[in-house]
Design a protein around this motif. Structure first.
Motif, PDB file in Angstrom:
ATOM      1  N   UNK A   1       0.821  -1.214   0.000  1.00  0.00           N
ATOM      2  CA  UNK A   1       0.000   0.000   0.000  1.00  0.00           C
ATOM      3  C   UNK A   1       0.849   1.255   0.000  1.00  0.00           C
ATOM      4  N   UNK A   2       1.923   1.262   0.804  1.00  0.00           N
ATOM      5  CA  UNK A   2       2.823   2.409   0.847  1.00  0.00           C
ATOM      6  C   UNK A   2       3.548   2.599  -0.497  1.00  0.00           C
ATOM      7  N   UNK A   3       3.917   1.484  -1.113  1.00  0.00           N
ATOM      8  CA  UNK A   3       4.572   1.560  -2.427  1.00  0.00           C
ATOM      9  C   UNK A   3       3.629   2.177  -3.464  1.00  0.00           C
ATOM     10  N   UNK A   4       2.340   1.819  -3.392  1.00  0.00           N
ATOM     11  CA  UNK A   4       1.353   2.386  -4.321  1.00  0.00           C
ATOM     12  C   UNK A   4       1.195   3.888  -4.086  1.00  0.00           C
ATOM     13  N   UNK A   5       1.199   4.303  -2.811  1.00  0.00           N
ATOM     14  CA  UNK A   5       1.098   5.728  -2.484  1.00  0.00           C
ATOM     15  C   UNK A   5       2.308   6.485  -3.011  1.00  0.00           C
ATOM     16  N   UNK A   6       3.498   5.909  -2.813  1.00  0.00           N
ATOM     17  CA  UNK A   6       4.725   6.560  -3.261  1.00  0.00           C
ATOM     18  C   UNK A   6       4.787   6.664  -4.782  1.00  0.00           C
ATOM     19  N   UNK A   7       4.288   5.642  -5.475  1.00  0.00           N
ATOM     20  CA  UNK A   7       4.241   5.688  -6.933  1.00  0.00           C
ATOM     21  C   UNK A   7       3.293   6.789  -7.402  1.00  0.00           C
ATOM     22  N   UNK A   8       2.154   6.920  -6.728  1.00  0.00           N
ATOM     23  CA  UNK A   8       1.194   7.978  -7.073  1.00  0.00           C
ATOM     24  C   UNK A   8       1.792   9.357  -6.834  1.00  0.00           C
ATOM     25  N   UNK A   9       2.514   9.512  -5.726  1.00  0.00           N
ATOM     26  CA  UNK A   9       3.148  10.795  -5.417  1.00  0.00           C
ATOM     27  C   UNK A   9       4.234  11.137  -6.432  1.00  0.00           C
ATOM     28  N   UNK A  10       4.915  10.111  -6.951  1.00  0.00           N
ATOM     29  CA  UNK A  10       5.939  10.337  -7.973  1.00  0.00           C
ATOM     30  C   UNK A  10       5.312  10.949  -9.225  1.00  0.00           C
ATOM     31  N   UNK A  11       4.174  10.400  -9.646  1.00  0.00           N
ATOM     32  CA  UNK A  11       3.472  10.937 -10.809  1.00  0.00           C
ATOM     33  C   UNK A  11       2.955  12.350 -10.538  1.00  0.00           C
ATOM     34  N   UNK A  12       2.405  12.568  -9.338  1.00  0.00           N
ATOM     35  CA  UNK A  12       1.874  13.894  -8.994  1.00  0.00           C
ATOM     36  C   UNK A  12       2.995  14.930  -8.979  1.00  0.00           C
ATOM     37  N   UNK A  13       4.158  14.538  -8.459  1.00  0.00           N
ATOM     38  CA  UNK A  13       5.318  15.427  -8.413  1.00  0.00           C
ATOM     39  C   UNK A  13       5.680  15.928  -9.814  1.00  0.00           C
ATOM     40  N   UNK A  14       5.826  14.996 -10.737  1.00  0.00           N
ATOM     41  CA  UNK A  14       6.190  15.364 -12.109  1.00  0.00           C
ATOM     42  C   UNK A  14       5.047  16.081 -12.827  1.00  0.00           C
ATOM     43  N   UNK A  15       3.823  15.727 -12.480  1.00  0.00           N
ATOM     44  CA  UNK A  15       2.659  16.417 -13.046  1.00  0.00           C
ATOM     45  C   UNK A  15       2.700  17.905 -12.680  1.00  0.00           C
ATOM     46  N   UNK A  16       3.002  18.204 -11.418  1.00  0.00           N
ATOM     47  CA  UNK A  16       3.070  19.601 -10.968  1.00  0.00           C
ATOM     48  C   UNK A  16       4.170  20.362 -11.694  1.00  0.00           C
ATOM     49  N   UNK A  17       5.326  19.715 -11.877  1.00  0.00           N
ATOM     50  CA  UNK A  17       6.430  20.388 -12.565  1.00  0.00           C
ATOM     51  C   UNK A  17       6.099  20.632 -14.031  1.00  0.00           C
ATOM     52  N   UNK A  18       5.439  19.665 -14.674  1.00  0.00           N
ATOM     53  CA  UNK A  18       5.048  19.830 -16.077  1.00  0.00           C
ATOM     54  C   UNK A  18       4.025  20.953 -16.230  1.00  0.00           C
ATOM     55  N   UNK A  19       3.067  21.031 -15.301  1.00  0.00           N
ATOM     56  CA  UNK A  19       2.061  22.094 -15.351  1.00  0.00           C
ATOM     57  C   UNK A  19       2.702  23.463 -15.091  1.00  0.00           C
ATOM     58  N   UNK A  20       3.675  23.499 -14.198  1.00  0.00           N
ATOM     59  CA  UNK A  20       4.382  24.758 -13.949  1.00  0.00           C
ATOM     60  C   UNK A  20       5.132  25.199 -15.206  1.00  0.00           C
ATOM     61  N   UNK A  21       5.745  24.242 -15.886  1.00  0.00           N
ATOM     62  CA  UNK A  21       6.478  24.566 -17.106  1.00  0.00           C
ATOM     63  C   UNK A  21       5.533  25.056 -18.197  1.00  0.00           C
TER      64      UNK A  21
END
Length: 316
Positions: free
Chosen positions: A50-70
């Motif tokens: 479950x924690x691994x799934x959360x961390x994977x989701x956060x990884x995508x959200x992290x890059x999503x935020x940077x892409x939207x900022x760009x």
């Protein structure tokens, strides 16, 4: 002091701090008494999955935020599709990895944009980094003012003393060096920021702040994944200081993990004595947020180069 001596001094300080950082990590590992308990705690459980799934989701959200900022930063000049912004962020991570202070990040993003927008790419990359550092420093100073003595003892001694002294000295010297060498450029970038539309600044700041929050969640769950449990209030302040310290210290790929690890030990070992767990959490977060995007960005850049070669061959 003459300018020609500054590169030599900066390299000497970087080498000295690298030795200090890695020596500190080795010292903490050698005198860690809970290795057997650590190996017994590593198991594939439902909670770990479950924690691994959360961390994977956060990884995508992290890059999503940077892409939207760009996208927000480049919108006044060129409308970038989200998938292209995502690829440019990855490519920028690749070129930034081997450069001090991520100076070459703009190169990877430029490579995936038309030539006529490359000057705008350079300016907006620097502006994005400026906004990010401003947020990190603001929250970091806020945490520094609020953090109680019970979390980090003021009476620092031994390795802690030299680590803290090194951090402060490097932060002061790097700040002085940047102002001394790049005074004209700093004035130019401030002028660019002044001429940037308010909506662009607000959107990019909001996405940056959201990404900053995601970093906190990532660090929290990586620590929790490896059994490092810290109270939420203590963690928030320590995490703000952690991101502040790793941001103000001049770094390079060869010493980046050493700096992150030593800073994490310096801060979080005051709340937990599981030294290897803290290092593993820091290492995994570094691998997911730095190395993995770098590998993906490398593939993107190589693919782009191959496509250009094919186009040139067809034209000839």
């Amino acid at each position: 002091m003459k300018k020609r001596y500054w590169p030599l001094i900066s390299k000497a300080l970087l080498l000295a701090f690298a030795i200090l950082a890695y020596a500190y990590i080795i010292h903490k590992l050698v005198y860690f008494d809970y290795w057997p308990a650590l190996f017994r705690s590593i198991s594939l459980t439902t909670q770990a999955i479950g924690l691994a799934a959360i961390l994977l989701s956060l990884w995508f959200i992290n890059l999503f935020c940077e892409a939207k900022k760009w996208q927000a930063l480049m919108h006044p000049f060129y409308r970038i599709k989200f998938i292209n912004a995502w690829q440019q962020v990855m490519a920028g991570t690749t070129t930034a990895l081997g450069s001090p202070a991520r100076l070459a990040e703009m190169g990877g993003r430029m490579a995936l944009l038309p030539k006529k927008y490359r000057a705008n790419t350079a300016i907006m990359t620097i502006l994005g980094g400026f906004i990010q550092n401003l947020i990190i420093i603001t929250f970091g100073v806020f945490a520094l003012l609020l953090i109680p003595d019970s979390i980090i003892d003021i009476n620092i001694s031994g390795y802690y003393y030299w680590l803290a002294t090194g951090l402060i000295a490097l932060a002061i010297l790097s700040t002085y060096g940047i102002i001394y060498f790049y005074a004209d450029k700093i004035r130019y970038y401030l002028k660019v920021i002044k001429n940037t539309s308010r909506s662009t600044l607000i959107k990019s700041t909001l996405w940056t702040t959201l990404r900053y929050s995601v970093y906190h969640f990532q660090l929290f769950f990586w620590l929790y994944f490896f059994g490092v449990q810290i109270s939420t209030s203590d963690f928030i302040l320590l995490a703000m200081l952690y991101f502040l310290m790793i941001s103000v210290i001049p770094s390079h790929i060869l010493i980046d993990m050493g700096i992150r690890g030593s800073v994490a030990l310096f801060l979080f070992s005051s709340a937990s004595n599981h030294t290897p767990n803290i290092l593993m959490a820091t290492f995994c977060m570094w691998m997911s947020n730095v190395i993995l995007p770098t590998l993906i960005g490398s593939y993107t850049l190589i693919r782009q180069k191959l496509l250009k070669q094919r186009v040139m061959q067809k034209e000839t």
